[in-house]
Design a protein around this motif. Sequence first.
Motif, PDB file in Angstrom:
ATOM      1  N   LEU A 192      36.572  39.814  41.355  1.00 17.81           N
ATOM      2  CA  LEU A 192      36.859  39.773  40.091  1.00 17.81           C
ATOM      3  C   LEU A 192      36.006  40.211  39.140  1.00 17.81           C
ATOM      4  CD1 LEU A 192      38.879  36.382  40.060  1.00 17.81           C
ATOM      5  CD2 LEU A 192      39.788  38.853  39.686  1.00 17.81           C
ATOM      6  N   ASP A 193      34.780  39.623  39.089  1.00 20.79           N
ATOM      7  CA  ASP A 193      33.669  40.090  38.321  1.00 20.79           C
ATOM      8  C   ASP A 193      33.411  41.454  38.327  1.00 20.79           C
ATOM      9  OD1 ASP A 193      33.321  37.467  37.528  1.00 20.79           O
ATOM     10  OD2 ASP A 193      31.626  36.825  38.955  1.00 20.79           O
ATOM     11  N   ALA A 194      33.371  42.179  39.605  1.00 21.24           N
ATOM     12  CA  ALA A 194      33.107  43.606  39.581  1.00 21.24           C
ATOM     13  C   ALA A 194      34.322  44.349  39.119  1.00 21.24           C
ATOM     14  CB  ALA A 194      32.842  43.851  41.246  1.00 21.24           C
ATOM     15  N   VAL A 195      35.354  44.019  39.389  1.00 19.02           N
ATOM     16  CA  VAL A 195      36.503  44.784  38.813  1.00 19.02           C
ATOM     17  C   VAL A 195      36.470  44.706  37.137  1.00 19.02           C
ATOM     18  CG1 VAL A 195      38.932  44.831  38.306  1.00 19.02           C
ATOM     19  CG2 VAL A 195      38.161  44.519  40.635  1.00 19.02           C
ATOM     20  N   ILE A 196      36.232  43.580  36.489  1.00 21.09           N
ATOM     21  CA  ILE A 196      36.034  43.243  35.194  1.00 21.09           C
ATOM     22  C   ILE A 196      34.770  44.144  34.483  1.00 21.09           C
ATOM     23  CG2 ILE A 196      35.959  41.637  33.525  1.00 21.09           C
ATOM     24  CD1 ILE A 196      37.263  39.653  35.101  1.00 21.09           C
ATOM     25  N   ALA A 202      38.569  51.435  42.474  1.00 23.82           N
ATOM     26  CA  ALA A 202      39.629  50.972  43.056  1.00 23.82           C
ATOM     27  C   ALA A 202      39.730  49.702  43.775  1.00 23.82           C
ATOM     28  CB  ALA A 202      40.158  52.228  43.815  1.00 23.82           C
ATOM     29  N   VAL A 203      41.046  49.004  43.687  1.00 22.09           N
ATOM     30  CA  VAL A 203      41.044  47.748  44.586  1.00 22.09           C
ATOM     31  C   VAL A 203      42.282  48.003  45.351  1.00 22.09           C
ATOM     32  CG1 VAL A 203      41.759  45.456  44.453  1.00 22.09           C
ATOM     33  CG2 VAL A 203      40.419  46.411  42.656  1.00 22.09           C
ATOM     34  N   SER A 204      42.365  47.993  46.720  1.00 23.63           N
ATOM     35  CA  SER A 204      43.321  48.287  47.821  1.00 23.63           C
ATOM     36  C   SER A 204      43.892  46.876  48.020  1.00 23.63           C
ATOM     37  CB  SER A 204      42.605  48.786  48.788  1.00 23.63           C
ATOM     38  OG  SER A 204      41.951  48.085  49.585  1.00 23.63           O
ATOM     39  N   PHE A 205      45.111  47.095  48.144  1.00 24.44           N
ATOM     40  CA  PHE A 205      46.167  45.869  48.501  1.00 24.44           C
ATOM     41  C   PHE A 205      47.261  46.043  49.547  1.00 24.44           C
ATOM     42  CE2 PHE A 205      45.371  45.507  43.905  1.00 24.44           C
ATOM     43  CZ  PHE A 205      44.756  44.405  43.806  1.00 24.44           C
ATOM     44  N   THR A 206      47.186  45.227  50.806  1.00 22.83           N
ATOM     45  CA  THR A 206      47.950  45.599  51.822  1.00 22.83           C
ATOM     46  C   THR A 206      49.032  44.488  51.932  1.00 22.83           C
ATOM     47  OG1 THR A 206      46.393  44.248  53.259  1.00 22.83           O
ATOM     48  CG2 THR A 206      46.112  46.748  52.935  1.00 22.83           C
ATOM     49  N   SER A 207      49.304  43.548  50.951  1.00 23.39           N
ATOM     50  CA  SER A 207      50.272  42.769  50.801  1.00 23.39           C
ATOM     51  C   SER A 207      50.606  42.158  49.584  1.00 23.39           C
ATOM     52  CB  SER A 207      50.105  41.311  51.694  1.00 23.39           C
ATOM     53  OG  SER A 207      49.092  40.703  51.389  1.00 23.39           O
ATOM     54  N   ALA A 208      51.579  41.783  49.275  1.00 19.28           N
ATOM     55  CA  ALA A 208      52.129  41.238  47.842  1.00 19.28           C
ATOM     56  C   ALA A 208      51.364  39.883  47.479  1.00 19.28           C
ATOM     57  CB  ALA A 208      53.643  41.169  47.632  1.00 19.28           C
ATOM     58  N   PRO A 209      51.289  39.079  48.574  1.00 26.04           N
ATOM     59  CA  PRO A 209      50.736  37.768  48.420  1.00 26.04           C
ATOM     60  C   PRO A 209      49.193  37.921  48.136  1.00 26.04           C
ATOM     61  CG  PRO A 209      52.157  37.632  50.159  1.00 26.04           C
ATOM     62  CD  PRO A 209      51.969  38.946  49.999  1.00 26.04           C
ATOM     63  N   LEU A 227      40.712  41.002  33.590  1.00 29.35           N
ATOM     64  CA  LEU A 227      41.495  41.621  34.794  1.00 29.35           C
ATOM     65  C   LEU A 227      42.188  42.754  34.477  1.00 29.35           C
ATOM     66  CD1 LEU A 227      41.349  41.840  37.914  1.00 29.35           C
ATOM     67  CD2 LEU A 227      43.059  40.165  38.087  1.00 29.35           C
ATOM     68  N   LEU A 228      43.548  42.122  34.040  1.00 28.06           N
ATOM     69  CA  LEU A 228      44.452  43.276  33.523  1.00 28.06           C
ATOM     70  C   LEU A 228      44.164  44.670  32.659  1.00 28.06           C
ATOM     71  CD1 LEU A 228      47.502  40.821  32.885  1.00 28.06           C
ATOM     72  CD2 LEU A 228      47.003  42.094  35.049  1.00 28.06           C
ATOM     73  N   GLU A 229      43.267  44.071  31.836  1.00 28.14           N
ATOM     74  CA  GLU A 229      42.815  45.231  31.097  1.00 28.14           C
ATOM     75  C   GLU A 229      41.986  46.333  31.898  1.00 28.14           C
ATOM     76  OE1 GLU A 229      39.712  46.085  27.111  1.00 28.14           O
ATOM     77  OE2 GLU A 229      40.171  44.063  27.774  1.00 28.14           O
ATOM     78  N   ALA A 230      41.242  45.625  32.739  1.00 25.37           N
ATOM     79  CA  ALA A 230      40.513  46.718  33.804  1.00 25.37           C
ATOM     80  C   ALA A 230      41.392  47.241  34.627  1.00 25.37           C
ATOM     81  CB  ALA A 230      39.465  45.994  34.453  1.00 25.37           C
ATOM     82  N   LEU A 231      42.515  46.708  35.078  1.00 25.34           N
ATOM     83  CA  LEU A 231      43.458  47.480  35.964  1.00 25.34           C
ATOM     84  C   LEU A 231      44.348  48.298  35.411  1.00 25.34           C
ATOM     85  CD1 LEU A 231      44.343  44.355  38.305  1.00 25.34           C
ATOM     86  CD2 LEU A 231      42.724  46.049  38.911  1.00 25.34           C
ATOM     87  N   ARG A 232      44.758  48.038  34.148  1.00 26.60           N
ATOM     88  CA  ARG A 232      45.426  49.193  33.333  1.00 26.60           C
ATOM     89  C   ARG A 232      44.510  50.229  32.938  1.00 26.60           C
ATOM     90  NH1 ARG A 232      47.862  44.044  29.991  1.00 26.60           N
ATOM     91  NH2 ARG A 232      49.459  43.392  31.210  1.00 26.60           N
ATOM     92  N   GLY A 233      43.183  50.152  33.042  1.00 28.29           N
ATOM     93  CA  GLY A 233      42.205  51.245  32.365  1.00 28.29           C
ATOM     94  C   GLY A 233      41.588  51.821  33.537  1.00 28.29           C
ATOM     95  N   GLY A 234      40.582  51.720  33.961  1.00 31.79           N
ATOM     96  CA  GLY A 234      39.836  52.916  34.766  1.00 31.79           C
ATOM     97  C   GLY A 234      39.933  52.401  36.085  1.00 31.79           C
ATOM     98  N   VAL A 235      40.313  51.138  36.493  1.00 34.90           N
ATOM     99  CA  VAL A 235      40.317  50.773  37.816  1.00 34.90           C
ATOM    100  C   VAL A 235      41.581  50.916  38.509  1.00 34.90           C
ATOM    101  CG1 VAL A 235      39.751  48.702  39.588  1.00 34.90           C
ATOM    102  CG2 VAL A 235      38.597  48.805  37.511  1.00 34.90           C
ATOM    103  N   LEU A 236      41.601  51.626  39.877  1.00 40.58           N
ATOM    104  CA  LEU A 236      43.009  52.162  40.192  1.00 40.58           C
ATOM    105  C   LEU A 236      43.369  50.860  41.247  1.00 40.58           C
ATOM    106  CD1 LEU A 236      44.817  54.438  41.066  1.00 40.58           C
ATOM    107  CD2 LEU A 236      43.228  54.998  43.143  1.00 40.58           C
TER     108      LEU A 236
END
Length: 389
Positions: A192-196, A202-209, A227-236
């Motif tokens: 979380l700290d790294a994303v923010i 990029a962050v990979s997800f393999t399940s909805a949970p 977190l949402l700001e980062a994911l809506r910005g430059g983090v894929l």
Amino acid sequence: MDDTQTGPTGPLAGFTVGVTAARRADELIALLRRRGAAVVHAPALRIVPLADDSELLASTKELIGCAPDVVVATTAIGFRGWIEAADGWGIGEELLERLRAAELLARGPKVKGAIRAAGLVETWSPDSESLAEVLERLLAGGVAGRRIALQLHGEPLPGFVEALRAGGADVVVVPVYRWMAPEDLAPLDRLLDAVIGGGVDAVSFTSAPAAASLLSRAEERGVRDSLLEALRGGVLSACVGPVTALPLQAAGVDTVQPERFRLGPLVQLLCRELPGRAKVLPLAGHRVEIRGHAVLVDAELRPVPPAGMALLRVLARRPGWVVSRAELLRALPGAGRDEHAVETAMARLRVALGAPKLIQTVVKRGYRLSLDAGGEVKYGDAPPGQGLA
């Protein structure tokens, strides 16, 4: 498992990818590192088998006592766990007898493998591996008065169940295992700290949970908005499929998914997406591609310290334009007010790049990138030799 490591070459060299998977994480991490990525591994959840769970036992006995017309198997690990739990209770053969007589639908090829390993044969499986297609088939054939067993894959499927019940079906849910938060939250907090903080690309997800768990943990720590700001910005946000993406999309985060819902295609997608987002500049006769924590100078990977990357990104916003020391100082993490910190970080940046003339010093004004005459900024694919092979 180690948090961050990288390979020297490959289409993902210079990029950092967060991995939230618990199951099959080693396989995904190996694929990423083989293509040069640095990896931050933080399991966002853990799987808790329910072999001793009264709810699973009750569902199994209910199906043995009143046979289902249809059984929907959603995951291989879940189906195997169900059979193993029934064996442990001494009712395995009775369950298999009921399953043999039912219309057995498998969500994908891995589930088919688990079904056949149990000595059964599936009736049908969708090419898309999508539960939506399974639901469409069931509704198209009519479900009124039919008894349908649904093996859950770690979380409730309310839309699926409600649609069947609205069509008149008697639905029995089979909760074989559940997702829970990891026992050790420290790796997840580091991710979380790294994303923010911009430490991953990029962050990979393999399940909805897993996606839901990351958002939930951010909420607990009071950093959900960041977190949402980062994911809506430059983090894929790269998801293995559309179902996995749902929690993120519900939070307003755009995601990408491969056409085939597999780890290999997910990694291939990252190999296209991340280099395609990198800024490419013609500087002092060199091709310079700015990646997450490194720079490709004429296709040679040059690792750059975080302070240097911070300066380079500010300079790259306006290639060829002079950027003042004061503005560069504001970009340095924890630099304080001493502009000498800019000179020190700039000197280290030039050494890291291996081509000092890429950045010009403009006396008494600041620094600028040495943009070639007529040169333009591009966002492009990896250069020759950096492809998917």
